[in-house]
Design a protein around this motif. Sequence first.
Motif, PDB file in Angstrom:
ATOM      1  N   LEU A  66       8.557  -0.563   6.167  1.00 53.91           N
ATOM      2  CA  LEU A  66       8.513  -0.854   4.736  1.00 53.91           C
ATOM      3  C   LEU A  66       8.012  -2.272   4.475  1.00 53.91           C
ATOM      4  O   LEU A  66       7.300  -2.520   3.489  1.00 53.91           O
ATOM      5  N   TYR A  67       8.388  -3.196   5.348  1.00 57.40           N
ATOM      6  CA  TYR A  67       7.913  -4.576   5.190  1.00 57.40           C
ATOM      7  C   TYR A  67       6.394  -4.646   5.346  1.00 57.40           C
ATOM      8  O   TYR A  67       5.700  -5.290   4.541  1.00 57.40           O
ATOM      9  N   HIS A  68       5.863  -3.968   6.349  1.00 61.45           N
ATOM     10  CA  HIS A  68       4.410  -3.940   6.537  1.00 61.45           C
ATOM     11  C   HIS A  68       3.720  -3.256   5.356  1.00 61.45           C
ATOM     12  O   HIS A  68       2.656  -3.710   4.898  1.00 61.45           O
ATOM     13  N   LEU A  69       4.325  -2.197   4.849  1.00 60.24           N
ATOM     14  CA  LEU A  69       3.771  -1.529   3.678  1.00 60.24           C
ATOM     15  C   LEU A  69       3.739  -2.485   2.488  1.00 60.24           C
ATOM     16  O   LEU A  69       2.740  -2.572   1.763  1.00 60.24           O
ATOM     17  N   SER A  70       4.840  -3.227   2.299  1.00 62.90           N
ATOM     18  CA  SER A  70       4.938  -4.161   1.172  1.00 62.90           C
ATOM     19  C   SER A  70       3.837  -5.220   1.225  1.00 62.90           C
ATOM     20  O   SER A  70       3.119  -5.433   0.243  1.00 62.90           O
ATOM     21  N   THR A  71       3.698  -5.883   2.357  1.00 65.68           N
ATOM     22  CA  THR A  71       2.698  -6.956   2.451  1.00 65.68           C
ATOM     23  C   THR A  71       1.280  -6.419   2.290  1.00 65.68           C
ATOM     24  O   THR A  71       0.423  -7.067   1.678  1.00 65.68           O
ATOM     25  N   THR A  72       1.033  -5.230   2.820  1.00 65.02           N
ATOM     26  CA  THR A  72      -0.300  -4.633   2.706  1.00 65.02           C
ATOM     27  C   THR A  72      -0.639  -4.318   1.255  1.00 65.02           C
ATOM     28  O   THR A  72      -1.744  -4.622   0.772  1.00 65.02           O
TER      29      THR A  72
END
Length: 892
Positions: free
Chosen positions: A198-204
């Motif tokens: 979810l963190y990677h999704l958020s930053t992307t």
Amino acid sequence: MKSIVEWLKDMFTSQAAKEESAARLEELRISFRARYHNFKAILSSNNKALEVMSEIEKALAGGSPFGMSFIRSSSTAVSVNVFRMIQHIDQMVPDKYSELFGSFESIQERVTATLTKRELPQGDKLVIPLSSIDRNLADQVGSKMANIGEIRNEIDLPVPPGFVITAEAYRVFVEHNDLQVEIDRLIQATETSSIEDLYHLSTTLEQLIIDAPVPDELEKAILDGYSELQREAGAGSKVSLRSSALGEDASGTSFAGQFRTVLNVAPQDIIKVYKQVVAGKYGLPAITYRLNRGIPDEAVAMCVGCMAMVQAMAGGVMYTRNPMNIRDRSVLINSVWGLPKAVVDGSVDPDVFVVSRTTPMEVVQKKITPKDQQMVYFPEEGVSRMVPVDGKRDRPSITDVQAVELAGMAVKLDAYYGYPQDIEWAMTESGVVLILQCRPLQQMETREADLPAAQHTAVGVQPLLAGGMTASPGAAFGDVFIVRNDDDRLRFPDGAVLVAAQALPRWAPLLGRAAAVVTEVGSVAGHLANVAREFGIPALLGVTGAMERFTEGQTVTVDAEGRTVYPGRIEELLARAEPRKNLMEGSPVYETLRQVSAHIIPLNLLDPEAPGFNPENCRTFHDITRFIHEKCVFEMFNFGKEHHFEERSSKQLVCEVPMQWWILNLGDGFKEELPGKFVQLDNILCVPMLAMWEGITAIPWMGPPELDAKGFLSVLVHSSSSPMLDVTMSSPFSARNYFMIARDFCSLSSRFGFHFSTLEALVGDNPVENYISFVFKGGAADHIRRVKRAMLIKDVMERYGFRAELKEDGLFGRMENSDEEFMKSRLRILGYLVMHTRQLDMVMSDQNQVSRYHAKFLEDIDSILAGPTVQSPLTPAEGVEDVGAGTTAGQS
């Protein structure tokens, strides 16, 4: 002597039989797992659908503004979960209830037609000034900024100059860059249970939005909006940009602190910061919040409010009522020097002022704290944290007079909206108070023990009962009527307070006549709670001891919100039970939700035994959930009747009860699979079977009752006239006692003499899934005596909360939706009854015998429920001996 060929033939035949038996067992286990999976999936979707229906009812009852996005997402959520229920019951019993697909399609078409018919214009403006905004534009500017516009233009309280970049602007920005396709792809490809993913999704996603250009028409509209703002706030004014997403600041889904606010933005940076605020929709807090609340991404359009910065002397947050005590109507003001951000972000311990609602209002309590920091706005330098000077650290940040002025504004807002508010405010150097934000306040339902002492005696009467949970708010009075069975239901009087052991759907027909509902067991997501809210009937569920504490005919007042029941009629409480003002009532959005809910909420199918309880009569989504819920329980508990029990695949239980008990493990019912044809009790994990076994072995059977001449003759005549009772013939009555078990599931088919019983139970740690179904019939005596025995058992079961019905000499009992320990206690009762009601049909013509056994049953059961069980003093050998079904050890 057998030849080698014959010996080999026998050996391979035996091996083939074993392999065939193993294959049948595996097929049975696969069938059980599939049915169990679909059963649990149905219950899960049912709960989700009812929860969404409850949210729709709350919105209709008032309490928060909402927009079309709420209506669409709620309708979709109900539709999706109802369709899943239909799919799972079709997989459970293919084609048996296929008419449900047609009923669903018909209801869905009506919902879609209503939404299309009543759909509000999306709006064609990219920017709207605050001077043109009120709550009816919540779908275009978001609830947060719609509230600010309403406060300015309708309530006539001061707010900073500003404008809103609308939902239409968000749509134009997203479509211009074709962002939604990529956003959907990235979300669908992400493992949402992993916080790292979810963190990677958020930053992307955030970077995707920040890198996207703002179309020229939108940039021009934003800068034109800022030019208009300067006319009121002054040339070159710095601004704050605040999120105002659709659904933000709504009751129950506030998104508090999940999105972004950027202060002191210069004119040349507005476009860049606009994208930062929009990107905040995909910040990690916001993404996880939506996931946890089940809010779809497409339901949130990011509007952005742009407001002139305030040169604040002091600021803070005030609550129009005490957020920790629903009974406390005092206004609470939190205040610091400088901007209110120091209060909002928790960086400074604020001054606290408690202001009464008396006339005149006054400060009744205050706490002045050392304030080591303040946030100050400098037009050129920006927002800075500074140490207070000139002795302000220890001085009150506002005066008592100013606190009372603030409280007056808070009360005005509270009265206008009709429910508590959470208000952010700032005060200028000249003493002008500006409202920066206003949203519904989430108050806690304070437990009775936590209320101030004065509240306990506010009505001057000692309560009869306190506790439980509010399923439907309000207060009402009436005479207590205790409902245990269908006979009681027929005698229920108008205006009575319905008191029952469980919040069963079968009591729903009584709500049109009931003043209030009190039950010992129940859930706010249950059918009865839903109907109670629909009818506006105060309902208090989960009240321990209600059945024992009330006397039938006693007049009581039920205060559902206070979770208290008082003796007599309490006028003070009844006078307080005023309906709250509904902010949305009468608006186009409200009318759309009301019309859509007519195809979702009403419950027409109430009685499963009625001839019209069928798929064709499902007129709403609630009807479909009710029908499927009832039928999936029936189909799950019909598993043992539909599937053949093969003794070769089972193991005989080693026990101290002189009957044969055979166990078929459907999956995880044993601690471990062991070779051989016997199984020890300590190797069994099945929760419902072990609970019932405790009842079977709790108290030794006294033996058959003494027969009189008529009873003995009745047995002889009935035995000779009924081929089903001939033990030399193959029939269901001559089968051995057997269990099919899994960890939480048990299906028992047992034969005790000339009567037989079946039990299916699902008991685990989820109360919503827990059920017991029990059937008892047969006997050696004549029909009248068998019926009387069934009536005796029915009376005993109903005293302990079972739903029980008679059909001829058959007794059908049921219990559902209670926690594991409660269900296990009721299984102990059933275990006791199947052992100790043997051959009682023979003495049912003797009323003295009936009364004696009735009293003994209640005494024994109470002792079983009160303490540890007493094991039967029989030897292990008696239970293990491999005897035929027609021998003494298999009879009663």
